[in-house]
Write an enzyme that holds these catalytic residues in place. Structure first.
Site, PDB file in Angstrom:
ATOM      1  N   VAL A 285       0.833  -1.198   0.000  1.00 18.46           N
ATOM      2  CA  VAL A 285       0.000   0.000   0.000  1.00 18.46           C
ATOM      3  C   VAL A 285       0.873   1.255   0.000  1.00 18.46           C
ATOM      4  CG1 VAL A 285      -1.849   1.213   1.220  1.00 18.46           C
ATOM      5  CG2 VAL A 285      -1.757  -1.283   1.265  1.00 18.46           C
ATOM      6  N   GLU A 286       1.983   1.213   0.715  1.00 20.52           N
ATOM      7  CA  GLU A 286       2.841   2.384   0.861  1.00 20.52           C
ATOM      8  C   GLU A 286       3.686   2.657  -0.382  1.00 20.52           C
ATOM      9  OE1 GLU A 286       3.294   4.734   2.941  1.00 20.52           O
ATOM     10  OE2 GLU A 286       2.043   4.149   4.625  1.00 20.52           O
ATOM     11  N   SER A 287       4.418   1.661  -0.845  1.00 23.48           N
ATOM     12  CA  SER A 287       5.445   1.893  -1.870  1.00 23.48           C
ATOM     13  C   SER A 287       5.415   0.903  -3.010  1.00 23.48           C
ATOM     14  CB  SER A 287       6.829   1.825  -1.209  1.00 23.48           C
ATOM     15  OG  SER A 287       7.063   0.499  -0.708  1.00 23.48           O
TER      16      SER A 287
ATOM     17  N   TYR B 225      -7.006   4.021   2.656  1.00 25.69           N
ATOM     18  CA  TYR B 225      -5.737   3.364   2.999  1.00 25.69           C
ATOM     19  C   TYR B 225      -5.968   2.052   3.739  1.00 25.69           C
ATOM     20  CZ  TYR B 225      -0.986   3.149   5.041  1.00 25.69           C
ATOM     21  OH  TYR B 225       0.277   2.777   5.430  1.00 25.69           O
TER      22      TYR B 225
END
Length: 552
Positions: free
Chosen positions: A147-149, A255
């Site tokens: 999800v982040e990177s 998110y």
């Protein structure tokens, strides 16, 4: 009669005396006068009698039934399958499901994206899963870097977040992550994972063990989540993630559902008609101590690795060599760790980087020599035992430098930035030379382009400070002349003023932004602020305001 017990040897005569009268009586009944002598001799030697009755023969045990063990299902050796068996975050249900379903549909319709992301994750996933298990944290969080990177260790966001866990500079410093010219621990696999899990654990404790609130706090900051909880309480709503969701920033609202969606997909890929790669459930890398600074090209040669692959395992290394001040270690594939360590042991300390004996020329400064050899003044001072910056023409310096041309180090900060800047894009390309007082925001206004796009074209973040004289790449839409925009810079710049503002008691980001007719997000970008920290009286802020808007 007896004042002590009889031992085994003394019991036999005693038993014989007890039996003798009975024997005599029995003998008298069967004697005749004619056979008295025979009877006397028979009485003298009585027939043997058993002292103890024989025990009955013990029954034979019944045969035990044969025990048939059912064959247990073999545990999968694939890492993703093993990971899915230990997921523990709550499952979405009822009204929560649509937001998760939307994310699931996107993932399920982008097989190429899944192939790319999980292919990258193979280097890091086993280590992160192990760290989560060691801490007793939900293993679902091993999917959070997706999800982040998208599991890209070199990912750099518009908010200046970096690395697998997308940590911004301020949070990184708060979590003890080293950030300098040589090394950025926000991208280092070991250090960034330690910091991210520390932060998530602290958030989980803050939110009374609610992991979904901790994940929301990781994305937006604990301050935003606490404010959302207070608003939900005031409205009589539940204070879990789903209850406070509408009070959170827009990005955070999707998110958490996105993390739950990718967790559901990993748990049942066939259900969503996708395939996931088989990732071995074994360590991918080992940590090898280097004992000091080492040239990355030399390390790649010693470990027989491609240089880009070595950087992918050590993305925190910014330059052609590791940080002279440490950490003195490199991550290498498990199979290559022992040979690499053995090869390192054969090197002397001064053989880990190349050295040049350089004579100082007239007019040269330590800073210019450092730039020439792609190192820092601090390194030159340290290795040459120099205090201050004073050097003299004719003296010699020992300078550590790269063994290869800089073009060979394709994953340094500089090389990645150059690739981003030189990428071909749609439209017309022009250049803008930065002048005093300008920022990315003011320049974006002048050229009518998006500030995030402008930053991305130049491998920067929107809040980065520009140096006077720097050249920026500008891409304008097809059919529009860049000269038109260039000619508009001067009059537009006259309308934009840089304002230095001193924070007063009672000020907030919102009140200041409202007063000067700017947005809170711009104020945060220009000053590298955190929305979760309070302003302090006397603190200085920089703003770029449109004077025409101020007078209207």
């Amino acid at each position: 009669m007896f004042d002590r017990p009889l031992d085994r040897g003394s019991r036999l005569p005693f038993i014989s005396l007890l039996l003798l009268p009975a024997l005599l009586v029995t003998g008298c009944e069967s004697f005749s006068l004619a056979g008295k002598a025979d009877a006397d001799s028979a009485a003298a030697v009585p027939p043997p009698l058993p002292l103890v009755e024989p025990l009955p023969e013990a029954p034979k045990p019944a045969p035990r039934p044969a025990i048939v063990l059912e064959s247990l299902p073999e545990l999968p050796q694939d890492l993703l399958s093993r990971l899915s068996r230990s997921f523990s975050l709550p499952v979405a249900s009822g009204a929560q499901e649509p937001s998760v379903d939307r994310e699931l549909q996107w993932f399920a319709s982008h097989q190429e994206y899944l192939d790319r992301v999980f292919g990258r994750s193979e280097r890091y996933l086993y280590y992160i899963k192990g760290e989560l298990e060691r801490r007793g944290m939900p293993t679902d969080l091993a999917l959070l870097p997706i999800v982040e990177s998208a599991y890209d260790p070199f990912a750099y966001s518009h908010g200046r977040a970096s690395g697998l866990w997308q940590i911004i500079p301020g949070t990184g410093r708060r979590l003890g992550l080293k950030q300098n010219w040589w090394f950025d621990a926000r991208r280092d696999v070991v250090e960034s994972t330690r910091a991210a899990l520390d932060y998530l654990q602290a958030l989980n404790e803050l939110f009374d063990g609610d992991w979904l609130l901790a994940v929301a706090g990781y994305n937006s900051g604990e301050g935003n989540v606490l404010r959302a909880i207070r608003r939900a309480e005031a409205a009589g709503k539940p204070t879990d993630f789903w209850g406070i969701r509408s009070y959170l920033p827009v990005e955070t609202r999707t998110y958490v559902p996105r993390l739950i969606a990718i967790r559901e997909l990993v748990g049942a890929p066939a259900k969503y008609a996708v395939t996931l790669p088989d990732i071995p459930n074994t360590p991918f890398f080992e940590v090898v101590e280097t004992g000091g600074q080492i040239d990355m090209a030399l390390a790649a040669e010693l470990s027989e690795l491609d240089l880009d692959d070595l950087y992918a395992l050590n993305p925190g290394v910014n330059r052609w060599a590791t940080d002279p001040d440490g950490p003195h270690r490199l991550l290498v594939p498990e199979a290559d760790a022992e040979p690499f360590a053995a090869a390192l042991a054969d090197l002397g300390e001064r053989e880990r980087v190349e050295w040049t004996r350089y004579q100082i020329h007239s007019g040269e400064a330590l800073s210019t020599i450092a730039r020439k050899f792609h190192t820092t003044e601090a390194v030159l001072r340290q290795v040459n035992d120099i205090r201050g910056s004073l050097i003299r023409a004719g003296d010699y310096l020992m300078i550590p430098h790269a063994t290869e041309s800089l073009a060979a180090y394709s994953q340094t900060v500089q090389a990645r930035a150059e690739r981003q800047i030189n990428r071909e894009r749609t439209g017309s390309r022009s250049e803008h030379v930065v002048r005093a007082g300008e920022s990315l925001w003011t320049i974006s206004r002048a050229y009518h382009v998006n500030v995030r796009e402008l930053a991305s074209w130049n491998a920067m973040a929107p809040g980065d400070v520009l140096s006077v004289g720097r050249k920026l790449v500008i891409w304008t839409k097809p059919g529009e002349s860049s000269a038109v925009f260039a000619s508009a810079v001067a009059p537009t710049q006259e309308q934009i003023r840089k304002v230095d503002y001193v924070v007063r008691r009672g000020d907030s980001l919102y009140s200041i932004a409202s007063r000067f007719r700017i947005t809170v997000s711009k104020l945060v970008e220009w000053n590298d602020l955190s929305v979760k920290k309070y302003l302090q009286p006397g603190q200085r802020l920089v703003m770029y305001v449109d004077v025409t808007e101020q007078s209207s």
